[in-house]
Scaffold this active site. Structure first.
Site, PDB file in Angstrom:
ATOM      1  CE  LYS A 112      37.417  56.695  27.727  1.00 10.98           C
ATOM      2  NZ  LYS A 112      38.248  55.802  26.987  1.00 10.98           N
ATOM      3  CE  LYS A 195      41.644  61.580  25.693  1.00 13.19           C
ATOM      4  NZ  LYS A 195      41.931  60.878  24.429  1.00 13.19           N
ATOM      5  CE  LYS A 198      42.989  54.312  20.876  1.00 11.43           C
ATOM      6  NZ  LYS A 198      42.194  53.797  22.008  1.00 11.43           N
TER       7      LYS A 198
HETATM    8  P1  ATP Z   1      39.730  56.097  23.915  1.00 11.69           P
HETATM    9  O1  ATP Z   1      38.759  57.124  23.450  1.00 11.69           O
HETATM   10  O2  ATP Z   1      39.383  54.708  23.528  1.00 11.69           O
HETATM   11  O3  ATP Z   1      40.088  56.242  25.364  1.00 11.69           O
HETATM   12  P2  ATP Z   1      42.178  57.484  23.276  1.00 11.69           P
HETATM   13  O4  ATP Z   1      42.310  58.229  21.986  1.00 11.69           O
HETATM   14  O5  ATP Z   1      41.982  58.269  24.517  1.00 11.69           O
HETATM   15  O6  ATP Z   1      41.049  56.403  23.055  1.00 11.69           O
HETATM   16  P3  ATP Z   1      43.998  55.668  24.604  1.00 11.69           P
HETATM   17  O7  ATP Z   1      44.180  54.284  24.118  1.00 11.69           O
HETATM   18  O8  ATP Z   1      43.157  55.885  25.797  1.00 11.69           O
HETATM   19  O9  ATP Z   1      43.469  56.556  23.386  1.00 11.69           O
HETATM   20  O10 ATP Z   1      45.437  56.282  24.851  1.00 11.69           O
HETATM   21  C1  ATP Z   1      46.590  55.876  24.142  1.00 11.69           C
HETATM   22  C2  ATP Z   1      47.692  56.891  24.352  1.00 11.69           C
HETATM   23  O11 ATP Z   1      47.408  58.078  23.596  1.00 11.69           O
HETATM   24  C3  ATP Z   1      47.842  57.357  25.801  1.00 11.69           C
HETATM   25  O12 ATP Z   1      49.204  57.531  26.069  1.00 11.69           O
HETATM   26  C4  ATP Z   1      47.144  58.691  25.829  1.00 11.69           C
HETATM   27  O13 ATP Z   1      47.641  59.546  26.831  1.00 11.69           O
HETATM   28  C5  ATP Z   1      47.448  59.213  24.443  1.00 11.69           C
HETATM   29  N1  ATP Z   1      46.421  60.125  23.975  1.00 11.69           N
HETATM   30  C6  ATP Z   1      45.101  59.847  23.838  1.00 11.69           C
HETATM   31  N2  ATP Z   1      44.446  60.901  23.354  1.00 11.69           N
HETATM   32  C7  ATP Z   1      45.362  61.892  23.181  1.00 11.69           C
HETATM   33  C8  ATP Z   1      45.285  63.234  22.711  1.00 11.69           C
HETATM   34  N3  ATP Z   1      44.144  63.757  22.325  1.00 11.69           N
HETATM   35  N4  ATP Z   1      46.433  63.960  22.669  1.00 11.69           N
HETATM   36  C9  ATP Z   1      47.606  63.417  23.061  1.00 11.69           C
HETATM   37  N5  ATP Z   1      47.738  62.160  23.522  1.00 11.69           N
HETATM   38  C10 ATP Z   1      46.638  61.403  23.577  1.00 11.69           C
HETATM   39 MG    MG Z   2      41.697  57.213  26.365  1.00 15.82          MG
END
Ligand code: ATP
Ligand code: MG
Length: 331
Positions: A112, A195, A198
């Protein structure tokens, strides 16, 4: 006694297929069997730049997204992190127990801070400590998360140890991560070596659970695939196709082997057309329910405040015990 489950999602962007497959799909499965708390991590969202109006609006939107995905506010405690001030209070106590070296090893911080070079703030660095507070406040047994959060849960477990060494045992429960066997790391559609996230600036990289059907179709059909033409699960040589197969497998409940058989001799395009249809039909009812929920803000507010009250009773109990143990005056 039922075991306690806790998990949350940072309030950034909109929930994606990655969040659904890696985490929320499992939250949904667990809600009947366990005592579950699911929260909207809006304090965590402040680690990256936020427009105040959008952050507020998005917190309602995320609450509605959780509900639309099938989380039941009666069966579970669903709440916004900022409604329960004990998260920040416990976080400070834990921050003073956390060696800088442990935080330096966190890969999410490295990723990040590379992405947000203009805003490498201390909150981004101490993010995992706040996350440990989120977990420990509720005496959670099991934390259902995607693969990317495993390291943060390990830190939380280390913190339980450090706390016990200094102040004695019996205040916190030791949490265990629960990571799904399939779909724990859904990859970006355009760059399947990264990965799906969002908060990605390129929206072609993810499918949001509230995207309209046309957009979903377009994003899946233009997903990067690999050279060659065989539909085979091989993460090293065919990262793109393997990612699509994983998504397909979780959403259809068919094994990867079965899908490989079904698509033997067929083209990548076939798989994409079918997968796009499957994703659209899975998410259509979610989007409809989301749109319905977002029309009644008063109802959402009421449900959210109810969740916050139920969460707060528990959080207060743990925090009082922590303050007592460490010698902080409290009322
Ligand atoms: P950001 O980019 O804001 O960090 P994010 O997509 O990584 O968003 P988080 O809010 O950090 O989402 O994570 C929410 C949940 O989703 C966590 O349990 C995380 O492990 C899971 N998660 C996030 N991205 C993935 C992915 N690509 N595949 C599977 N699980 C995911
Ligand atoms: Mg995340």
């Amino acid at each position: 006694m039922k075991k306690t489950i806790l998990s949350g999602s940072t309030v950034t962007g909109d929930l994606t297929l990655g969040n659904y497959i890696g985490a929320i799909n499992n939250w949904k499965k667990m809600q009947s069997e366990y005592d579950c708390l699911y929260f909207l991590a809006n304090l965590h969202a402040l680690t990256v730049f936020q427009d105040p109006k959008i952050l507020k609006e998005r917190t309602y939107s995320f609450f509605a997204q959780y509900l639309a995905l099938g989380l039941d506010p009666q069966k579970n405690i669903i709440f916004a992190q900022s409604h329960v001030p004990e998260h920040s209070e416990l976080s400070w106590v834990l921050t003073c127990l956390t060696p800088m070296g442990n935080l330096n090893r966190m890969t999410q911080f490295k990723e990040k801070s590379e992405k947000h070079v203009k805003n490498i703030n201390a909150g981004l660095f101490t993010y995992p400590v706040l996350m440990a507070a989120d977990i420990l406040l509720y005496q959670a047994d099991i934390i259902p998360v995607g693969e990317d959060q495993k390291q943060h849960i390990e830190l939380c477990r280390d913190l339980v140890g450090y706390f016990e060494n200094r102040y004695g045992a019996g205040i916190f429960k030791m949490p265990e991560p629960h990571i799904p066997k399939s779909g724990a790391r859904v990859m970006s559609l355009q760059d399947p070596t990264k990965k799906m996230s969002k908060s990605d600036e390129n929206e072609k990289n993810f499918v949001s659970i509230i995207d309209d059907p046309k957009k979903i179709e377009k994003k899946i059909k233009s997903a990067a695939t690999d050279s060659g033409s065989e539909i085979k699960f091989d993460v090293e040589n065919k990262a793109g196709i393997s990612n699509l197969l994983t998504i397909y497998s979780v959403l259809s409940d068919k094994s990867i082997e079965q899908l490989e058989k079904d698509y033997e001799g067929k083209m990548y395009g076939h798989l994409k057309v079918d997968l796009a249809e499957l994703v659209v039909s899975t998410l259509k009812p979610v989007k409809d329910e989301y749109d319905r929920l977002m029309q009644d803000r008063t109802h959402l507010d009421k449900l959210m405040l109810d969740g916050a009250e139920r969460a707060r009773v528990r959080a207060k109990t743990t925090l009082a015990r922590v303050y007592e143990a460490v010698g902080l005056l409290h009322r």
